[in-house]
Design a protein around this motif. Structure first.
Motif, mmCIF file in Angstrom:
data_model
loop_
_atom_site.group_PDB
_atom_site.id
_atom_site.type_symbol
_atom_site.label_atom_id
_atom_site.label_comp_id
_atom_site.label_asym_id
_atom_site.label_seq_id
_atom_site.Cartn_x
_atom_site.Cartn_y
_atom_site.Cartn_z
ATOM 1 N N ALA A 101 0.823 -1.214 0.000
ATOM 2 C CA ALA A 101 0.000 0.000 0.000
ATOM 3 C C ALA A 101 0.852 1.256 0.000
ATOM 4 O O ALA A 101 1.832 1.361 0.737
ATOM 5 N N SER A 102 0.482 2.218 -0.859
ATOM 6 C CA SER A 102 1.112 3.545 -0.914
ATOM 7 C C SER A 102 2.588 3.514 -1.290
ATOM 8 O O SER A 102 3.341 4.412 -0.924
ATOM 9 N N ALA A 103 2.988 2.482 -2.044
ATOM 10 C CA ALA A 103 4.369 2.439 -2.542
ATOM 11 C C ALA A 103 4.526 3.310 -3.780
ATOM 12 O O ALA A 103 5.638 3.493 -4.274
ATOM 13 N N GLY A 104 3.402 3.835 -4.279
ATOM 14 C CA GLY A 104 3.442 4.695 -5.452
ATOM 15 C C GLY A 104 2.966 4.015 -6.720
ATOM 16 O O GLY A 104 3.103 4.564 -7.819
ATOM 17 N N LYS A 105 2.390 2.826 -6.578
ATOM 18 C CA LYS A 105 1.998 2.026 -7.747
ATOM 19 C C LYS A 105 1.055 2.761 -8.690
ATOM 20 O O LYS A 105 1.310 2.846 -9.899
ATOM 21 N N SER A 106 -0.050 3.255 -8.170
ATOM 22 C CA SER A 106 -1.070 3.876 -9.019
ATOM 23 C C SER A 106 -0.549 5.133 -9.703
ATOM 24 O O SER A 106 -0.774 5.343 -10.897
ATOM 25 N N THR A 107 0.145 5.970 -8.940
ATOM 26 C CA THR A 107 0.685 7.212 -9.506
ATOM 27 C C THR A 107 1.669 6.917 -10.629
ATOM 28 O O THR A 107 1.590 7.487 -11.723
ATOM 29 N N ILE A 108 2.601 6.006 -10.362
ATOM 30 C CA ILE A 108 3.617 5.647 -11.347
ATOM 31 C C ILE A 108 2.987 4.974 -12.554
ATOM 32 O O ILE A 108 3.318 5.283 -13.708
ATOM 33 N N ALA A 109 2.063 4.044 -12.311
ATOM 34 C CA ALA A 109 1.432 3.311 -13.406
ATOM 35 C C ALA A 109 0.641 4.243 -14.322
ATOM 36 O O ALA A 109 0.666 4.093 -15.553
ATOM 37 N N LYS A 110 -0.047 5.202 -13.717
ATOM 38 C CA LYS A 110 -0.841 6.131 -14.520
ATOM 39 C C LYS A 110 0.058 6.976 -15.424
ATOM 40 O O LYS A 110 -0.236 7.157 -16.620
ATOM 41 N N ILE A 111 1.148 7.502 -14.880
ATOM 42 C CA ILE A 111 2.061 8.329 -15.671
ATOM 43 C C ILE A 111 2.714 7.498 -16.773
ATOM 44 O O ILE A 111 2.817 7.936 -17.926
ATOM 45 N N ALA A 164 8.736 0.802 -0.382
ATOM 46 C CA ALA A 164 9.125 2.020 0.326
ATOM 47 C C ALA A 164 8.914 1.748 1.810
ATOM 48 O O ALA A 164 8.169 0.834 2.183
ATOM 49 N N SER A 165 9.545 2.520 2.666
ATOM 50 C CA SER A 165 9.402 2.322 4.111
ATOM 51 C C SER A 165 7.956 2.566 4.537
ATOM 52 O O SER A 165 7.219 3.314 3.883
ATOM 53 N N VAL A 166 7.553 1.932 5.650
ATOM 54 C CA VAL A 166 6.192 2.105 6.162
ATOM 55 C C VAL A 166 5.916 3.573 6.473
ATOM 56 O O VAL A 166 4.848 4.104 6.128
ATOM 57 N N HIS A 167 6.861 4.237 7.113
ATOM 58 C CA HIS A 167 6.654 5.644 7.483
ATOM 59 C C HIS A 167 6.452 6.513 6.250
ATOM 60 O O HIS A 167 5.555 7.365 6.225
ATOM 61 N N GLU A 168 7.269 6.316 5.240
ATOM 62 C CA GLU A 168 7.130 7.147 4.050
ATOM 63 C C GLU A 168 5.810 6.879 3.332
ATOM 64 O O GLU A 168 5.154 7.805 2.854
ATOM 65 N N ARG A 169 5.397 5.635 3.297
ATOM 66 C CA ARG A 169 4.121 5.312 2.641
ATOM 67 C C ARG A 169 2.948 5.915 3.388
ATOM 68 O O ARG A 169 2.000 6.424 2.785
ATOM 69 N N ALA A 170 2.998 5.865 4.717
ATOM 70 C CA ALA A 170 1.935 6.466 5.519
ATOM 71 C C ALA A 170 1.914 7.980 5.339
ATOM 72 O O ALA A 170 0.844 8.593 5.249
ATOM 73 N N LEU A 171 3.085 8.592 5.278
ATOM 74 C CA LEU A 171 3.176 10.039 5.103
ATOM 75 C C LEU A 171 2.600 10.463 3.756
ATOM 76 O O LEU A 171 1.907 11.483 3.663
ATOM 77 N N ARG A 172 2.851 9.684 2.730
ATOM 78 C CA ARG A 172 2.288 9.987 1.408
ATOM 79 C C ARG A 172 0.763 9.970 1.456
ATOM 80 O O ARG A 172 0.106 10.879 0.952
#
Length: 230
Positions: free
Chosen positions: A12-22, A147-155
């Motif tokens: 979760a929140s590793a950036g998959k959707s954002t990266i995939a869309k671009i 990505a780290s748990v903290h960074e994913r939560a922060l995103r």
């Protein structure tokens, strides 16, 4: 380069959707947000009053649901039975329950069939947690984002703040940790890196940097004749 299947997996929140869309937009490919599909089902379950742990009732509800997408900025719009739920699918309640609901065989079978149908002719970027292992095991390019748990939560916290949502960072971090555990330990299609997937750690990287890395991976595979082009 002929059109191929690109699978992007990760927690979760590793950036998959954002990266995939671009990536899909740059390549002129179809983007399929499988996570949003499962979240839409979770919204329907919660609205109906069905307990998320009631597998038989959840499974009976799913065939009656219509999930669709439409272009939107800054995110793709998501609809459940023709009504928009783009913001609702990112709520803390949905996040807390989507892993359990998406673990049910009937739910995954139906979604997997639909996802494979969409990807059948190639030219697709699909993200989720079991795309490279279960949905598209023959995808020509498989990426596993972490990505780290903290960074994913922060995103997720920053995204929610921009939408006027009030969950605290601590609540979101706890939800992310719980989701990681549930996703990786479920019996059906658990979250795991495919043996032929390339891991990309997005911690500390910008969106454009991650997209660049994945494009380099695709270009290198193409140059080395590693792609089974369709």
């Amino acid at each position: 380069m002929n059109e191929i299947q690109i699978a992007i997996d990760g927690p979760a929140s590793a950036g998959k959707s954002t990266i995939a869309k671009i990536l899909a937009n740059d390549l002129k490919y179809v983007y399929v947000d499988t996570g949003a599909m499962y979240r839409a089902i979770t919204v329907a379950v919660l609205r109906s009053g069905i307990a998320p742990e009631d597998e038989s009732s959840v499974s009976a509800l799913v065939p009656s649901l219509e999930i669709s997408f439409a272009p939107g900025e800054p995110v793709q719009k998501v609809f459940l039975n023709q009504k928009e739920i783009t913001q609702e699918i990112r709520s803390i309640e949905v996040t807390a329950n989507v892993s359990e609901i998406s673990s049910y065989a009937a739910v995954r079978d139906l979604m997997t069939q639909l996802q494979r149908k969409i990807a059948n002719n190639g030219g697709v970027v699909m993200d989720g947690r079991d795309i490279g292992t279960t949905v598209l095991p023959k995808a020509e390019v498989k990426i596993f984002l972490i990505a780290s748990v903290h960074e994913r939560a922060l995103r997720r916290y920053k995204e929610n703040q921009a939408k006027g949502m009030t969950e605290s960072l601590a609540e979101i971090e706890a939800a992310v940790q719980k989701r990681d555990y549930l996703d990786s330990t479920r019996l059906i299609s658990p979250l795991k890196k495919a043996s032929d997937a390339i891991e990309v750690d997005t911690t500390g990287l910008s969106i454009s940097e991650v997209v660049k890395i994945i494009k380099q991976i695709i270009n290198e595979k193409h140059a080395n004749n590693e792609l089974n082009l369709v």
